[in-house]
Design a protein around this motif. Structure first.
Motif, PDB file in Angstrom:
ATOM      1  N   GLU A 170       3.490  56.653   4.032  1.00 52.46           N
ATOM      2  CA  GLU A 170       4.589  56.508   3.072  1.00 52.46           C
ATOM      3  C   GLU A 170       4.275  57.308   1.815  1.00 52.46           C
ATOM      4  N   THR A 171       5.290  57.973   1.275  1.00 52.60           N
ATOM      5  CA  THR A 171       5.140  58.719   0.022  1.00 52.60           C
ATOM      6  C   THR A 171       6.332  58.408  -0.866  1.00 52.60           C
ATOM      7  N   ASN A 172       6.063  58.098  -2.117  1.00 55.68           N
ATOM      8  CA  ASN A 172       7.138  57.866  -3.078  1.00 55.68           C
ATOM      9  C   ASN A 172       6.816  58.552  -4.396  1.00 55.68           C
ATOM     10  N   TYR A 173       7.845  58.691  -5.217  1.00 57.69           N
ATOM     11  CA  TYR A 173       7.713  59.426  -6.471  1.00 57.69           C
ATOM     12  C   TYR A 173       8.287  58.601  -7.617  1.00 57.69           C
ATOM     13  N   CYS A 174       7.632  58.703  -8.760  1.00 58.70           N
ATOM     14  CA  CYS A 174       8.163  58.120 -10.001  1.00 58.70           C
ATOM     15  C   CYS A 174       8.619  59.271 -10.884  1.00 58.70           C
ATOM     16  N   ILE A 175       9.921  59.301 -11.164  1.00 59.75           N
ATOM     17  CA  ILE A 175      10.519  60.445 -11.858  1.00 59.75           C
ATOM     18  C   ILE A 175      11.416  59.929 -12.983  1.00 59.75           C
ATOM     19  N   THR A 176      11.279  60.504 -14.158  1.00 58.60           N
ATOM     20  CA  THR A 176      12.137  60.086 -15.276  1.00 58.60           C
ATOM     21  C   THR A 176      13.570  60.572 -15.045  1.00 58.60           C
ATOM     22  N   LEU A 177      14.537  59.844 -15.629  1.00 60.63           N
ATOM     23  CA  LEU A 177      15.962  60.115 -15.368  1.00 60.63           C
ATOM     24  C   LEU A 177      16.396  61.502 -15.818  1.00 60.63           C
ATOM     25  N   ASP A 178      15.683  62.088 -16.792  1.00 61.02           N
ATOM     26  CA  ASP A 178      16.087  63.422 -17.243  1.00 61.02           C
ATOM     27  C   ASP A 178      15.857  64.484 -16.166  1.00 61.02           C
ATOM     28  N   GLN A 179      15.083  64.127 -15.102  1.00 62.64           N
ATOM     29  CA  GLN A 179      14.844  65.053 -13.990  1.00 62.64           C
ATOM     30  C   GLN A 179      15.783  64.780 -12.807  1.00 62.64           C
ATOM     31  N   VAL A 180      16.639  63.762 -12.948  1.00 61.25           N
ATOM     32  CA  VAL A 180      17.498  63.342 -11.843  1.00 61.25           C
ATOM     33  C   VAL A 180      18.908  63.899 -12.043  1.00 61.25           C
ATOM     34  N   PRO A 181      19.473  64.566 -11.033  1.00 59.56           N
ATOM     35  CA  PRO A 181      20.842  65.084 -11.162  1.00 59.56           C
ATOM     36  C   PRO A 181      21.847  63.946 -11.392  1.00 59.56           C
ATOM     37  N   GLU A 182      22.865  64.217 -12.199  1.00 62.68           N
ATOM     38  CA  GLU A 182      23.820  63.165 -12.555  1.00 62.68           C
ATOM     39  C   GLU A 182      24.628  62.675 -11.354  1.00 62.68           C
ATOM     40  N   TYR A 183      24.777  63.503 -10.321  1.00 63.96           N
ATOM     41  CA  TYR A 183      25.580  63.056  -9.164  1.00 63.96           C
ATOM     42  C   TYR A 183      24.882  61.919  -8.405  1.00 63.96           C
ATOM     43  N   LEU A 184      23.619  61.652  -8.731  1.00 66.25           N
ATOM     44  CA  LEU A 184      22.912  60.536  -8.100  1.00 66.25           C
ATOM     45  C   LEU A 184      22.965  59.267  -8.948  1.00 66.25           C
ATOM     46  N   TYR A 185      23.531  59.356 -10.152  1.00 66.05           N
ATOM     47  CA  TYR A 185      23.521  58.207 -11.064  1.00 66.05           C
ATOM     48  C   TYR A 185      24.292  57.009 -10.526  1.00 66.05           C
ATOM     49  N   ASP A 186      25.397  57.260  -9.829  1.00 67.56           N
ATOM     50  CA  ASP A 186      26.179  56.131  -9.303  1.00 67.56           C
ATOM     51  C   ASP A 186      25.321  55.286  -8.341  1.00 67.56           C
ATOM     52  N   GLU A 187      24.525  55.962  -7.521  1.00 68.28           N
ATOM     53  CA  GLU A 187      23.674  55.239  -6.566  1.00 68.28           C
ATOM     54  C   GLU A 187      22.576  54.464  -7.305  1.00 68.28           C
ATOM     55  N   ILE A 188      22.121  55.021  -8.402  1.00 67.88           N
ATOM     56  CA  ILE A 188      21.098  54.322  -9.204  1.00 67.88           C
ATOM     57  C   ILE A 188      21.694  53.048  -9.799  1.00 67.88           C
ATOM     58  N   ILE A 189      22.885  53.148 -10.342  1.00 60.82           N
ATOM     59  CA  ILE A 189      23.544  51.992 -10.959  1.00 60.82           C
ATOM     60  C   ILE A 189      23.763  50.878  -9.935  1.00 60.82           C
ATOM     61  N   ALA A 190      23.978  51.258  -8.681  1.00 64.20           N
ATOM     62  CA  ALA A 190      24.245  50.262  -7.637  1.00 64.20           C
ATOM     63  C   ALA A 190      22.971  49.663  -7.051  1.00 64.20           C
ATOM     64  N   ASN A 191      21.830  50.182  -7.468  1.00 63.71           N
ATOM     65  CA  ASN A 191      20.562  49.730  -6.882  1.00 63.71           C
ATOM     66  C   ASN A 191      19.971  48.593  -7.715  1.00 63.71           C
ATOM     67  N   GLN A 192      20.181  47.367  -7.279  1.00 65.75           N
ATOM     68  CA  GLN A 192      19.749  46.205  -8.049  1.00 65.75           C
ATOM     69  C   GLN A 192      18.225  46.089  -8.106  1.00 65.75           C
ATOM     70  N   ALA A 193      17.539  46.511  -7.058  1.00 66.74           N
ATOM     71  CA  ALA A 193      16.074  46.422  -7.057  1.00 66.74           C
ATOM     72  C   ALA A 193      15.471  47.286  -8.155  1.00 66.74           C
ATOM     73  N   GLN A 194      16.024  48.507  -8.337  1.00 64.71           N
ATOM     74  CA  GLN A 194      15.527  49.376  -9.404  1.00 64.71           C
ATOM     75  C   GLN A 194      15.822  48.780 -10.782  1.00 64.71           C
ATOM     76  N   ILE A 195      16.995  48.198 -10.932  1.00 67.61           N
ATOM     77  CA  ILE A 195      17.348  47.600 -12.226  1.00 67.61           C
ATOM     78  C   ILE A 195      16.418  46.432 -12.551  1.00 67.61           C
TER      79      ILE A 195
END
Length: 337
Positions: free
Chosen positions: A216-241
């Motif tokens: 398994e490999t995962n990454y920790c990335i700050t939001l300024d590196q994340v494209p805005e078109y992925l933001y909706d999926e982030i908002i819907a992810n309760q585990a991340q919140i």
């Protein structure tokens, strides 16, 4: 300068508890056994966390019983906040309190004096409790060249313990003629045994050296590196919140100039206003992760930290080529693989 240590020619595998029954005689016809009936240990060669150390504790449900005329005192090996010496004292007191009743009434020799200079009142029971509960941890190794090592040891043994090569100028020639026959027999048998043991050890070594999969490999990335078109999926992810609440207390962020503050559900404006929130891809799907990684150029160059959860030998081999001549120092516990 070459650093040398006792196990330099072996691969360290693990450190583990070695649980064994402990038996002693209190007379010619009476035996006492200390036995573990339940035990738990750390898995995957992990060290115990502070305050979570396991101890030998007298089994409360049935501390002692008699089988085939022999006394069995039962223990558990489990997490306990008390020191082992205190637990030994408590066990000795409980056993002594039951001394007048069966089955212990037939084993009064347990309470015979066994004094030391430091403890004049120590009993035989306390002596054996201390010996039994001493931590029995063992290190396990695989030899890198068991066949070669045993062959060299055999040569040394034959020369010094059978042939007595150092006494060649002092002994009768007939003695050495006899010794040669003995050496041939011993060596013939020993080489077969060495070949058999080496075959087993070499098979274990091949399993140990076999390259392991990264599961398994995962990454920790700050939001300024994340494209805005992925933001909706982030908002819907309760585990991340929930993770952000736990790590960064985002629910306490109040509205201010340029920051809309925390709300449920989160808003796009909130994510844009907090560009250094750390997103963990462990909470997202493989598709999300792949889209995110595809949007970042030269991700290896941009990563400023790496955490590997692995057995140390496998992890160091994984890093060997990628970070060759880039590491200034390594801090690692011995033994060194």
């Amino acid at each position: 300068v070459k650093l040398h240590w006792a196990n330099a020619d072996q691969y360290y595998i693990k450190t583990s508890e070695y649980f064994k029954d402990y038996t002693f005689k209190i007379s010619d016809s009476k035996r006492v056994h200390f036995k573990i009936i339940a035990a738990g240990t750390e898995q995957d060669n992990n060290k115990e966390a502070s305050g979570k150390e396991r101890r030998f504790v007298l089994y409360e449900t049935e501390p002692f019983l008699v089988e085939n005329g022999e006394l069995i005192i039962q223990f558990e090996y489990k997490v306990d906040p008390q020191k082992q010496d205190k637990l030994n004292e408590a066990a000795a007191e409980l056993i002594e309190a039951a001394a007048g009743k069966k089955p212990l009434s037939n084993y009064m020799e347990l309470f015979a004096p066994a004094p030391t200079e430091a403890n004049h009142d120590r009993t035989l029971l306390e002596k054996h409790l201390k010996e039994y509960t001493a931590r029995n941890t063992f290190d396990y190794f695989i030899h890198k060249d068991l066949g070669g090592f045993l062959s060299r040891e055999l040569d040394f043994y034959l020369k010094n313990e059978v042939f007595f090569i150092d006494d060649i100028d002092k002994r009768d020639p007939f003695f050495f003629q006899q010794s040669i026959s003995k050496v041939k027999v011993i060596k013939k048998i020993a080489l077969k045994i060495i070949a058999f043991l080496a075959q087993l050890e070499d098979f274990q070594k091949s399993l140990w050296l076999k390259k392991k999969f990264v599961v398994e490999t995962n990454y920790c990335i700050t939001l300024d590196q994340v494209p805005e078109y992925l933001y909706d999926e982030i908002i819907a992810n309760q585990a991340q919140i929930e993770e952000w609440k736990r790590l960064f207390a985002i629910e306490e962020i109040q509205p201010s100039l340029g920051n809309p503050g925390y709300s449920e559900p989160l808003t796009l404006e909130f994510l844009k206003s907090n560009p250094y929130l750390l997103l963990d891809t462990a909470f997202f799907s493989e598709e999300f992760k792949n889209n995110l990684l595809a949007s970042i150029e030269n991700i290896d160059e941009q990563m400023d930290g790496l955490l590997i959860h692995s057995e140390n030998f496998q992890a160091l081999n994984l890093l060997q080529e990628r970070y060759r001549e880039q590491i200034d120092g390594v801090y690692i516990d011995p033994p060194y693989n």
